[in-house]
Design a protein around this motif. Structure first.
Motif, PDB file in Angstrom:
ATOM      1  N   LEU A  99      -2.306  -0.007  -7.257  1.00 45.37           N
ATOM      2  CA  LEU A  99      -2.877   1.161  -6.584  1.00 45.37           C
ATOM      3  C   LEU A  99      -3.070   0.851  -5.102  1.00 45.37           C
ATOM      4  O   LEU A  99      -2.657   1.627  -4.234  1.00 45.37           O
ATOM      5  CB  LEU A  99      -4.207   1.553  -7.232  1.00 45.37           C
ATOM      6  CG  LEU A  99      -4.925   2.746  -6.597  1.00 45.37           C
ATOM      7  CD1 LEU A  99      -4.107   4.014  -6.736  1.00 45.37           C
ATOM      8  CD2 LEU A  99      -6.303   2.955  -7.218  1.00 45.37           C
TER       9      LEU A  99
ATOM     10  N   PHE B 266      -1.582  -1.468  -3.376  1.00 40.36           N
ATOM     11  CA  PHE B 266      -0.247  -1.639  -2.797  1.00 40.36           C
ATOM     12  C   PHE B 266       0.362  -0.285  -2.444  1.00 40.36           C
ATOM     13  O   PHE B 266       0.895  -0.084  -1.355  1.00 40.36           O
ATOM     14  CB  PHE B 266       0.643  -2.381  -3.800  1.00 40.36           C
ATOM     15  CG  PHE B 266       2.036  -2.652  -3.293  1.00 40.36           C
ATOM     16  CD1 PHE B 266       2.313  -3.789  -2.548  1.00 40.36           C
ATOM     17  CD2 PHE B 266       3.077  -1.766  -3.565  1.00 40.36           C
ATOM     18  CE1 PHE B 266       3.592  -4.040  -2.079  1.00 40.36           C
ATOM     19  CE2 PHE B 266       4.352  -2.012  -3.095  1.00 40.36           C
ATOM     20  CZ  PHE B 266       4.610  -3.150  -2.354  1.00 40.36           C
ATOM     21  N   MET B 267       0.266   0.665  -3.374  1.00 44.81           N
ATOM     22  CA  MET B 267       0.874   1.981  -3.139  1.00 44.81           C
ATOM     23  C   MET B 267       0.153   2.739  -2.031  1.00 44.81           C
ATOM     24  O   MET B 267       0.787   3.469  -1.265  1.00 44.81           O
ATOM     25  CB  MET B 267       0.867   2.813  -4.425  1.00 44.81           C
ATOM     26  CG  MET B 267       1.913   2.357  -5.428  1.00 44.81           C
ATOM     27  SD  MET B 267       2.184   3.580  -6.704  1.00 44.81           S
ATOM     28  CE  MET B 267       0.660   3.487  -7.603  1.00 44.81           C
TER      29      MET B 267
ATOM     30  N   ILE C  88      -1.153   1.454   0.559  1.00 44.59           N
ATOM     31  CA  ILE C  88      -0.711   0.906   1.850  1.00 44.59           C
ATOM     32  C   ILE C  88       0.759   1.219   2.118  1.00 44.59           C
ATOM     33  O   ILE C  88       1.129   1.616   3.213  1.00 44.59           O
ATOM     34  CB  ILE C  88      -0.934  -0.625   1.894  1.00 44.59           C
ATOM     35  CG1 ILE C  88      -2.412  -0.941   1.724  1.00 44.59           C
ATOM     36  CG2 ILE C  88      -0.412  -1.204   3.207  1.00 44.59           C
ATOM     37  CD1 ILE C  88      -2.715  -2.414   1.606  1.00 44.59           C
ATOM     38  N   PHE C  89       1.600   1.063   1.107  1.00 44.28           N
ATOM     39  CA  PHE C  89       3.042   1.116   1.371  1.00 44.28           C
ATOM     40  C   PHE C  89       3.708   2.426   0.959  1.00 44.28           C
ATOM     41  O   PHE C  89       4.883   2.629   1.230  1.00 44.28           O
ATOM     42  CB  PHE C  89       3.753  -0.051   0.680  1.00 44.28           C
ATOM     43  CG  PHE C  89       3.448  -1.376   1.319  1.00 44.28           C
ATOM     44  CD1 PHE C  89       4.052  -1.740   2.512  1.00 44.28           C
ATOM     45  CD2 PHE C  89       2.543  -2.243   0.741  1.00 44.28           C
ATOM     46  CE1 PHE C  89       3.772  -2.952   3.114  1.00 44.28           C
ATOM     47  CE2 PHE C  89       2.249  -3.461   1.332  1.00 44.28           C
ATOM     48  CZ  PHE C  89       2.860  -3.815   2.523  1.00 44.28           C
ATOM     49  N   VAL C  90       2.987   3.305   0.281  1.00 47.88           N
ATOM     50  CA  VAL C  90       3.586   4.592  -0.075  1.00 47.88           C
ATOM     51  C   VAL C  90       2.846   5.735   0.607  1.00 47.88           C
ATOM     52  O   VAL C  90       3.444   6.542   1.321  1.00 47.88           O
ATOM     53  CB  VAL C  90       3.593   4.804  -1.611  1.00 47.88           C
ATOM     54  CG1 VAL C  90       4.137   6.176  -1.946  1.00 47.88           C
ATOM     55  CG2 VAL C  90       4.411   3.718  -2.285  1.00 47.88           C
ATOM     56  N   LEU C  91       1.524   5.783   0.408  1.00 50.61           N
ATOM     57  CA  LEU C  91       0.765   6.923   0.907  1.00 50.61           C
ATOM     58  C   LEU C  91       0.548   6.845   2.418  1.00 50.61           C
ATOM     59  O   LEU C  91       0.852   7.795   3.141  1.00 50.61           O
ATOM     60  CB  LEU C  91      -0.574   7.018   0.166  1.00 50.61           C
ATOM     61  CG  LEU C  91      -1.232   8.388   0.231  1.00 50.61           C
ATOM     62  CD1 LEU C  91      -0.324   9.437  -0.390  1.00 50.61           C
ATOM     63  CD2 LEU C  91      -2.577   8.375  -0.468  1.00 50.61           C
TER      64      LEU C  91
ATOM     65  N   PRO D  54       2.186   5.263   4.820  1.00 54.15           N
ATOM     66  CA  PRO D  54       3.372   5.555   5.631  1.00 54.15           C
ATOM     67  C   PRO D  54       3.681   7.053   5.712  1.00 54.15           C
ATOM     68  O   PRO D  54       4.034   7.562   6.773  1.00 54.15           O
ATOM     69  CB  PRO D  54       4.497   4.816   4.899  1.00 54.15           C
ATOM     70  CG  PRO D  54       3.820   3.700   4.218  1.00 54.15           C
ATOM     71  CD  PRO D  54       2.483   4.232   3.803  1.00 54.15           C
ATOM     72  N   LEU D  55       3.494   7.761   4.586  1.00 55.74           N
ATOM     73  CA  LEU D  55       3.774   9.195   4.600  1.00 55.74           C
ATOM     74  C   LEU D  55       2.781   9.925   5.495  1.00 55.74           C
ATOM     75  O   LEU D  55       3.143  10.853   6.229  1.00 55.74           O
ATOM     76  CB  LEU D  55       3.715   9.764   3.178  1.00 55.74           C
ATOM     77  CG  LEU D  55       4.882   9.372   2.281  1.00 55.74           C
ATOM     78  CD1 LEU D  55       4.733  10.020   0.924  1.00 55.74           C
ATOM     79  CD2 LEU D  55       6.211   9.770   2.909  1.00 55.74           C
TER      80      LEU D  55
END
Lengths: 265, 267
Positions: free
Chosen positions: A20, A22-23, A25-28, A30-31
């Motif tokens: 969670l 990780f996501m 930082i690296f998914v949400l 960036p968007l």
């Protein structure tokens, strides 16, 4: 402290926390940054000028609409060619071999650039000029497996008793197809559309290679802006793509995308 | 009968069209001509050139980078994704579960270009120099969701009581994970690993934005840069052939494994 940690580890629900974080930082994040860059200027102040720039520049809007058109045509051709293949592959009377299915999926796992270069080589070999026709042909080439697979998965899992019931009631083969099989296979078609439409509209390498840089698609426009350091304007274009994804996901309401993506395995 | 004939003919026609480019590349990897389509006699020279690496040092380097990044990111994605899948599967809270699965779907639904640009913006915003580490992180980002998706079905097939039983008998959570859960989901983990590896070595659009400026190249970006220069390095032909065969073998293994697993399940 250690005791608490152990207790937390004992709860398996908590095992998702590292992912969670990780996501986030690296998914949400960036968007969100794409959005932030789109609404700010070079100095980081809030502005709508980037959007104004897009709507004032007919060049980029035209590229966008053109890409949209190419993507729609590619998707339609993929459905027209891919649906019968998926249908034949899923029908035990017409095709028994599992290997056949694999052969159709296999090209999907070959590097996109290698495949595109191979296509360019083929066109050169047969003497087809590179350009718009080659572009659409190449796109269909590249993305056809992504259309076949989800449709095949849905057709394969379909409850055959519906078809038998329709036949027992005296429906003609054509009617069985249009009234039973096709509507039931819609989730597969939708997943296929998602998997073909989004990449075709955003790709840049494929179009550059297949048209010798003659035709520019929207992906190329985005990439050029980002590469030239125009991050704010590039973000506006990326945001536009995100909005289209949101709309397509929302329209198709594909709750089962995860399942179909899992079906790729 | 007639129908079956036409169906088969259609399948083969499309298959031939689909494979024609790859076959042409493979055939012309056995001749030395610079331009594809010219046949200047049979030779293995392109293959030996490729492996000696003297001619194309940068190509060999790019292949090395691709392999290392692929293995490292596939390993990390498999670990991260497996633990996450266990967590998501066992979560009691519905909303938490939903948030996790939706977040997990984002990199799958996003076109690569968006994933690439958004990660690029992340790194420039926090001021990190892009290079090996950041590129690997990017690859882990888009590989892990697929690992989660391939481990999840195996968890669903598992008997949930065995883990509880192990805990009741005094096993620590970690011991139970090692001895109870992992053996039962291993096939999903292996498929996930192979999938992550293929996705990583295949990637172009995410990599091209996150290479940094230190001259780091992966195979895809090398091919892209090479093709933009005009003439394509002829050694790419044997390379493509080898890649294609490797992928073919990997896929055969994965499919064989999953077919076996399905058989076991239905038996």
């Amino acid at each position: 402290m250690k005791r608490n940690l152990l207790r937390l580890a004992g709860k398996r629900g908590a095992w998702g926390f590292p992912y969670l974080i990780f996501m986030l930082i690296f998914v949400l994040l960036p968007l969100i940054l794409v959005g932030v860059y789109a609404f700010t200027d070079h100095a980081g102040h809030f502005t709508l000028a980037n959007f104004g720039q897009f709507f004032n520049q007919s060049k980029d809007i035209n590229t966008f609409l053109y890409s949209l058109g190419i993507a729609i045509i590619t998707t339609l051709i993929c459905i027209l060619i891919g649906y019968p293949i998926a249908y034949i592959l899923s029908n035990a009377n017409l095709c028994k071999s599992e290997v056949m299915v694999m052969l159709f999926i296999l090209p999907m796992w070959v590097n996109v650039l290698v495949r595109t270069l191979a296509t360019v080589a083929l066109f050169g070999f047969v003497g087809i000029p590179l350009g718009e026709g080659a572009l659409i042909f190449g796109m269909v080439y590249n993305f056809l497996p992504f259309m076949i697979l989800p449709i095949y998965n849905v057709l394969k899992k379909m409850d055959k008793s519906y078809i038998e019931a329709a036949q027992d009631m005296g429906a003609s083969p054509a009617k069985v197809f249009t009234k039973v099989i096709f509507p039931l296979s819609m989730p597969g078609v939708i997943s296929g559309v998602m998997m073909v439409f989004m990449p075709t509209i955003s790709t840049f390498a494929i179009s550059e290679l297949l048209t010798m840089n003659k035709i520019k698609l929207f992906g190329t426009t985005i990439q050029e802006n980002i590469n030239n350091g125009l991050w704010n304007y590039g973000s506006v274009l990326a945001l536009l793509m995100l909005v289209i994804i949101l709309i397509t996901t929302w329209v198709t309401d594909s709750n089962d995308t995860s399942e179909s993506a899992g079906g790729l395995i | 009968m007639m129908k079956k004939f036409f169906a088969q003919a259609y399948l083969w026609l499309i298959l031939i069209l689909l494979y024609a480019p790859i076959v042409i590349i493979a055939v012309f990897s056995f001749t030395e001509a610079k331009v594809l389509g010219n046949w200047t006699g049979f030779s293995f020279n392109l293959y030996t050139n490729l492996f000696e690496g003297g001619v194309n040092n940068s190509l060999m380097k790019a292949i090395g980078n691709t392999a290392i990044i692929g293995i490292v990111s596939a390993t990390f994605s498999t670990i991260l994704g497996t633990i996450a899948a266990i967590g998501i599967f066992n979560a009691q809270n519905k909303r938490y579960k939903m948030v996790m699965t939706s977040l997990n779907n984002i990199p799958i639904l996003n076109p690569d270009i968006i994933t690439g640009i958004s990660l690029f913006l992340l790194f420039v915003s926090i001021g990190v120099t892009q290079g090996y580490t950041t590129l690997t992180l990017c690859h882990i980002t888009f590989c892990t969701p697929y690992v989660v998706l391939s481990v999840m079905p195996r968890l669903q097939q598992m008997n949930p009581n065995t883990y509880e039983a192990a805990l009741d008998l005094g096993a620590t959570p970690f011991y139970a994970l090692r001895k109870i859960i992992i053996p039962q989901i291993k096939s999903g983990m292996i498929s996930g690993f192979i999938l992550a590896f293929t996705l990583s070595i295949d990637d172009f659009e995410v990599s091209v934005f996150n290479l940094g400026t230190n001259g780091l190249e992966t195979l895809s970006t090398f091919i892209y840069a090479d093709s933009r220069k005009g003439g394509l390095t002829p050694e790419l032909r044997p390379l493509s052939t080898i890649i294609f065969l490797t992928v073919l073998i990997l896929l055969l293994i994965v499919n064989y494994r999953s077919a076996k697993a399905n058989k076991k399940q239905t038996a």
